[in-house]
Motif scaffolding. Structure first.
Motif, PDB file in Angstrom:
ATOM      1  N   SER A  50      92.985  46.292 -14.837  1.00  0.00           N
ATOM      2  CA  SER A  50      93.683  45.618 -15.938  1.00  0.00           C
ATOM      3  C   SER A  50      93.033  45.954 -17.268  1.00  0.00           C
ATOM      4  O   SER A  50      91.826  46.210 -17.320  1.00  0.00           O
ATOM      5  N   ILE A  51      93.844  45.914 -18.308  1.00  0.00           N
ATOM      6  CA  ILE A  51      93.332  46.054 -19.673  1.00  0.00           C
ATOM      7  C   ILE A  51      93.563  44.707 -20.352  1.00  0.00           C
ATOM      8  O   ILE A  51      94.706  44.224 -20.443  1.00  0.00           O
ATOM      9  N   ILE A  52      92.452  44.104 -20.790  1.00  0.00           N
ATOM     10  CA  ILE A  52      92.514  42.756 -21.346  1.00  0.00           C
ATOM     11  C   ILE A  52      92.564  42.866 -22.867  1.00  0.00           C
ATOM     12  O   ILE A  52      91.636  43.384 -23.489  1.00  0.00           O
ATOM     13  N   THR A  53      93.650  42.415 -23.469  1.00  0.00           N
ATOM     14  CA  THR A  53      93.795  42.470 -24.932  1.00  0.00           C
ATOM     15  C   THR A  53      93.997  41.050 -25.459  1.00  0.00           C
ATOM     16  O   THR A  53      94.148  40.106 -24.679  1.00  0.00           O
ATOM     17  N   GLU A  54      94.073  40.937 -26.785  1.00  0.00           N
ATOM     18  CA  GLU A  54      94.319  39.609 -27.390  1.00  0.00           C
ATOM     19  C   GLU A  54      95.764  39.159 -27.144  1.00  0.00           C
ATOM     20  O   GLU A  54      96.084  37.991 -27.310  1.00  0.00           O
ATOM     21  N   LYS A  55      96.607  40.116 -26.742  1.00  0.00           N
ATOM     22  CA  LYS A  55      98.011  39.763 -26.477  1.00  0.00           C
ATOM     23  C   LYS A  55      98.248  39.409 -25.014  1.00  0.00           C
ATOM     24  O   LYS A  55      99.366  39.078 -24.639  1.00  0.00           O
ATOM     25  N   GLY A  56      97.220  39.532 -24.206  1.00  0.00           N
ATOM     26  CA  GLY A  56      97.346  39.212 -22.789  1.00  0.00           C
ATOM     27  C   GLY A  56      96.756  40.312 -21.926  1.00  0.00           C
ATOM     28  O   GLY A  56      96.195  41.287 -22.434  1.00  0.00           O
ATOM     29  N   VAL A  57      96.922  40.141 -20.622  1.00  0.00           N
ATOM     30  CA  VAL A  57      96.323  41.073 -19.663  1.00  0.00           C
ATOM     31  C   VAL A  57      97.406  42.034 -19.173  1.00  0.00           C
ATOM     32  O   VAL A  57      98.430  41.606 -18.640  1.00  0.00           O
ATOM     33  N   PHE A  58      97.182  43.324 -19.375  1.00  0.00           N
ATOM     34  CA  PHE A  58      98.124  44.344 -18.898  1.00  0.00           C
ATOM     35  C   PHE A  58      97.559  44.919 -17.606  1.00  0.00           C
ATOM     36  O   PHE A  58      96.354  45.096 -17.474  1.00  0.00           O
ATOM     37  N   THR A  59      98.449  45.190 -16.673  1.00  0.00           N
ATOM     38  CA  THR A  59      97.994  45.698 -15.379  1.00  0.00           C
ATOM     39  C   THR A  59      98.673  47.029 -15.081  1.00  0.00           C
ATOM     40  O   THR A  59      99.814  47.252 -15.493  1.00  0.00           O
ATOM     41  N   TYR A  60      97.942  47.904 -14.414  1.00  0.00           N
ATOM     42  CA  TYR A  60      98.441  49.239 -14.104  1.00  0.00           C
ATOM     43  C   TYR A  60      99.749  49.160 -13.315  1.00  0.00           C
ATOM     44  O   TYR A  60      99.827  48.344 -12.418  1.00  0.00           O
ATOM     45  N   PRO A  61     100.776  49.938 -13.538  1.00  0.00           N
ATOM     46  CA  PRO A  61     100.919  50.973 -14.555  1.00  0.00           C
ATOM     47  C   PRO A  61     101.196  50.356 -15.932  1.00  0.00           C
ATOM     48  O   PRO A  61     101.950  49.383 -16.033  1.00  0.00           O
ATOM     49  N   TYR A  62     100.594  50.935 -16.958  1.00  0.00           N
ATOM     50  CA  TYR A  62     100.585  50.294 -18.276  1.00  0.00           C
ATOM     51  C   TYR A  62     101.839  50.566 -19.091  1.00  0.00           C
ATOM     52  O   TYR A  62     102.373  51.663 -19.119  1.00  0.00           O
ATOM     53  N   ASN A  63     102.276  49.489 -19.732  1.00  0.00           N
ATOM     54  CA  ASN A  63     103.418  49.588 -20.636  1.00  0.00           C
ATOM     55  C   ASN A  63     103.126  48.596 -21.766  1.00  0.00           C
ATOM     56  O   ASN A  63     103.455  47.437 -21.675  1.00  0.00           O
ATOM     57  N   PHE A  64     102.424  49.091 -22.800  1.00  0.00           N
ATOM     58  CA  PHE A  64     101.942  48.174 -23.862  1.00  0.00           C
ATOM     59  C   PHE A  64     103.072  47.731 -24.794  1.00  0.00           C
ATOM     60  O   PHE A  64     103.972  48.463 -25.071  1.00  0.00           O
TER      61      PHE A  64
ATOM     62  N   ASP B 229      87.021  52.800 -26.630  1.00  0.00           N
ATOM     63  CA  ASP B 229      87.059  53.411 -27.968  1.00  0.00           C
ATOM     64  C   ASP B 229      88.455  53.888 -28.334  1.00  0.00           C
ATOM     65  O   ASP B 229      88.804  53.957 -29.507  1.00  0.00           O
ATOM     66  N   ARG B 230      89.219  54.262 -27.319  1.00  0.00           N
ATOM     67  CA  ARG B 230      90.623  54.628 -27.572  1.00  0.00           C
ATOM     68  C   ARG B 230      91.371  54.564 -26.238  1.00  0.00           C
ATOM     69  O   ARG B 230      90.915  55.111 -25.235  1.00  0.00           O
ATOM     70  N   ILE B 231      92.512  53.882 -26.268  1.00  0.00           N
ATOM     71  CA  ILE B 231      93.350  53.774 -25.072  1.00  0.00           C
ATOM     72  C   ILE B 231      94.680  54.437 -25.406  1.00  0.00           C
ATOM     73  O   ILE B 231      95.278  54.120 -26.440  1.00  0.00           O
ATOM     74  N   THR B 232      95.120  55.354 -24.547  1.00  0.00           N
ATOM     75  CA  THR B 232      96.377  56.043 -24.862  1.00  0.00           C
ATOM     76  C   THR B 232      97.558  55.281 -24.255  1.00  0.00           C
ATOM     77  O   THR B 232      97.388  54.311 -23.519  1.00  0.00           O
ATOM     78  N   LYS B 233      98.756  55.778 -24.589  1.00  0.00           N
ATOM     79  CA  LYS B 233      99.998  55.099 -24.193  1.00  0.00           C
ATOM     80  C   LYS B 233     100.067  54.790 -22.691  1.00  0.00           C
ATOM     81  O   LYS B 233     100.589  53.761 -22.272  1.00  0.00           O
ATOM     82  N   ASN B 234      99.498  55.696 -21.888  1.00  0.00           N
ATOM     83  CA  ASN B 234      99.579  55.502 -20.427  1.00  0.00           C
ATOM     84  C   ASN B 234      98.406  54.689 -19.872  1.00  0.00           C
ATOM     85  O   ASN B 234      98.290  54.513 -18.666  1.00  0.00           O
ATOM     86  N   GLY B 235      97.493  54.243 -20.758  1.00  0.00           N
ATOM     87  CA  GLY B 235      96.362  53.428 -20.304  1.00  0.00           C
ATOM     88  C   GLY B 235      95.074  54.199 -20.061  1.00  0.00           C
ATOM     89  O   GLY B 235      94.038  53.593 -19.759  1.00  0.00           O
ATOM     90  N   ASP B 236      95.118  55.539 -20.174  1.00  0.00           N
ATOM     91  CA  ASP B 236      93.851  56.291 -20.065  1.00  0.00           C
ATOM     92  C   ASP B 236      92.914  55.775 -21.155  1.00  0.00           C
ATOM     93  O   ASP B 236      93.343  55.536 -22.296  1.00  0.00           O
ATOM     94  N   THR B 237      91.630  55.645 -20.795  1.00  0.00           N
ATOM     95  CA  THR B 237      90.711  54.971 -21.721  1.00  0.00           C
ATOM     96  C   THR B 237      89.451  55.777 -21.989  1.00  0.00           C
ATOM     97  O   THR B 237      88.700  56.095 -21.058  1.00  0.00           O
ATOM     98  N   ALA B 238      89.235  56.092 -23.266  1.00  0.00           N
ATOM     99  CA  ALA B 238      87.967  56.729 -23.647  1.00  0.00           C
ATOM    100  C   ALA B 238      86.957  55.629 -23.915  1.00  0.00           C
ATOM    101  O   ALA B 238      87.237  54.672 -24.634  1.00  0.00           O
ATOM    102  N   ASN B 239      85.810  55.758 -23.312  1.00  0.00           N
ATOM    103  CA  ASN B 239      84.709  54.831 -23.573  1.00  0.00           C
ATOM    104  C   ASN B 239      83.409  55.607 -23.400  1.00  0.00           C
ATOM    105  O   ASN B 239      83.418  56.791 -23.050  1.00  0.00           O
ATOM    106  N   LYS B 240      82.318  54.947 -23.624  1.00  0.00           N
ATOM    107  CA  LYS B 240      81.004  55.588 -23.598  1.00  0.00           C
ATOM    108  C   LYS B 240      80.799  56.441 -22.349  1.00  0.00           C
ATOM    109  O   LYS B 240      81.195  56.048 -21.248  1.00  0.00           O
ATOM    110  N   ILE B 241      80.196  57.591 -22.539  1.00  0.00           N
ATOM    111  CA  ILE B 241      79.939  58.520 -21.433  1.00  0.00           C
ATOM    112  C   ILE B 241      79.285  57.762 -20.260  1.00  0.00           C
ATOM    113  O   ILE B 241      78.357  56.977 -20.466  1.00  0.00           O
ATOM    114  N   GLY B 242      79.824  57.994 -19.092  1.00  0.00           N
ATOM    115  CA  GLY B 242      79.328  57.277 -17.905  1.00  0.00           C
ATOM    116  C   GLY B 242      80.342  56.274 -17.387  1.00  0.00           C
ATOM    117  O   GLY B 242      80.274  55.856 -16.229  1.00  0.00           O
TER     118      GLY B 242
END
Ligand code: MRU
Length: 348
Positions: A334-348, A247-260
């Motif tokens: 990894s965070i999979i986006t339409e621009k490609g696959v980003f891998t930790y540590p994140y730098n979008f 639902d929201r990914i911050t600059k450092n890759g922390d990710t809010a998603n559904k509870i659980g």
């Protein structure tokens, strides 16, 4: 059912599928103004971060025709107020804010472009047509982003995989084939999916009502589990990947998603199972540095004390319903986006 979609746009009106009625009924209701759109978002008739963004864009297009305006400036002021109303409907998914901001920016540009027409009514018509087209663009771009995410994501899935997913990040939550479920259905097409375990996703049951339904429609093998079974399944079933939306990914890759989601990520780390997030870049909020800055929606506790309107807990017991949690970036492989696959540590 082919062509699962949370909404469509016909004759300058939005039609929204009432997801509260799934899996029993597929019913689309028209929305003719932004107030109805905001209510549909708030009541979770339509939900899922990208779908909320798309319908909000249509809400702005509807607002541009809700009144007979005398000037373009008047139209602009009215639509801006509509945007302010729409963004109040739910706080966590950034796509809502992203879409409203994009529509507002474009609106300002269209109003400048319209000046060449001279005649005020012609200018208004120009702006209205353009803003409707822009909402359609938001939708079409999401379809394309889903397609790309699915391809990138499927390449990460091993043959014969058992996969766990949480909530619903499928066609019902987006404009196209979905994010996490887009990856899964594409991997299934490639013959790589042995079984999908769908968490039921208490308290709103998006996994049971929506994901299980969607995967069955797509003929993807699915087994429904309750959220508290995920650890057992990881321990006993040789699960090869966990894939969720965002639902929201911050600059450092922390990710809010559904509870659980957070609990699932911790379990995945313990069992050494790769944990993937699939999301379009419209879900990345570069204005927020870490997940601590993400507003988490707190919904009515009644949604916890009742199931299908039947009370399951003592009357007046205290209960809480934070609707999202934040998974720290380091738990996400990894965070999979339409621009490609980003891998930790994140730098979008
Ligand atoms: O409360 P919801 O149903 O809107 O929550 C949705 C989710 O958490 C989804 O996983 C997320 O929005 C990704 S949708 C592609």
């Amino acid at each position: 059912m082919k062509n699962i979609r949370p909404l469509y746009w016909k004759n300058h009106k939005a039609y929204i599928m009432n997801q509260l009625l799934l899996p029993d009924k597929v019913v689309f209701n028209p929305a003719t103004n932004h107030i109805q759109v905001a209510k549909a978002i708030k009541d979770m008739v339509i939900r899922g971060a990208p779908a909320i963004g798309i319908i909000a864009a249509f809400g702005m297009a509807l607002a541009s025709k809700e009144k007979k305006f005398k000037t373009v400036d008047e139209l602009l002021t009215y639509v801006k107020k509509a945007g302010d109303h729409l963004v109040k409907s739910r706080p966590t998914a950034v796509n809502l804010f992203w879409a409203v901001q994009r529509m507002m920016n474009r609106l300002v540009q269209f109003s400048i472009d319209s000046e060449e027409f001279g005649n005020e009514q012609k200018q208004i018509k120009f702006v209205q047509d353009k803003i409707e087209k822009e909402a359609l663009n938001v939708w079409e771009e999401d379809v394309e982003m889903n397609r790309k995410i699915s391809k990138f994501g499927a390449s990460l899935i091993e043959k014969n995989s058992k996969i766990i997913t949480h909530c619903n990040a499928g066609a019902l939550a987006t404009g196209g084939i979905g994010t996490a479920l887009g990856v899964i259905t594409e991997a299934h097409k490639q013959g790589k999916v042995q079984m999908v375990y769908a968490d039921e996703t208490r308290p709103y049951l998006q996994g049971a009502r929506l994901t299980a339904w969607e995967l069955k429609q797509m003929h993807v093998p699915v087994t429904l589990i309750t959220d508290n079974m995920a650890g057992y399944i990881m321990n006993t079933e040789n699960v090869r990947a966990i894939i969720v939306g965002a639902d929201r990914i911050t600059k450092n890759g922390d990710t809010a998603n559904k509870i659980g989601t957070y609990s699932l990520a911790i379990l995945a780390r313990f069992h050494n199972i790769p944990f993937y997030v699939a999301a379009p870049t419209s879900t990345i909020d570069l204005n927020k540095k870490t997940g601590k800055e993400i507003p988490i929606e707190e919904r009515s506790s009644e949604e916890v004390t009742t199931i299908a309107k039947k009370r399951m807990a003592p009357k007046n017991v205290l209960a809480r319903h934070p609707a999202f949690d934040v998974t720290p970036a380091e738990l996400i492989k990894s965070i999979i986006t339409e621009k490609g696959v980003f891998t930790y540590p994140y730098n979008f």
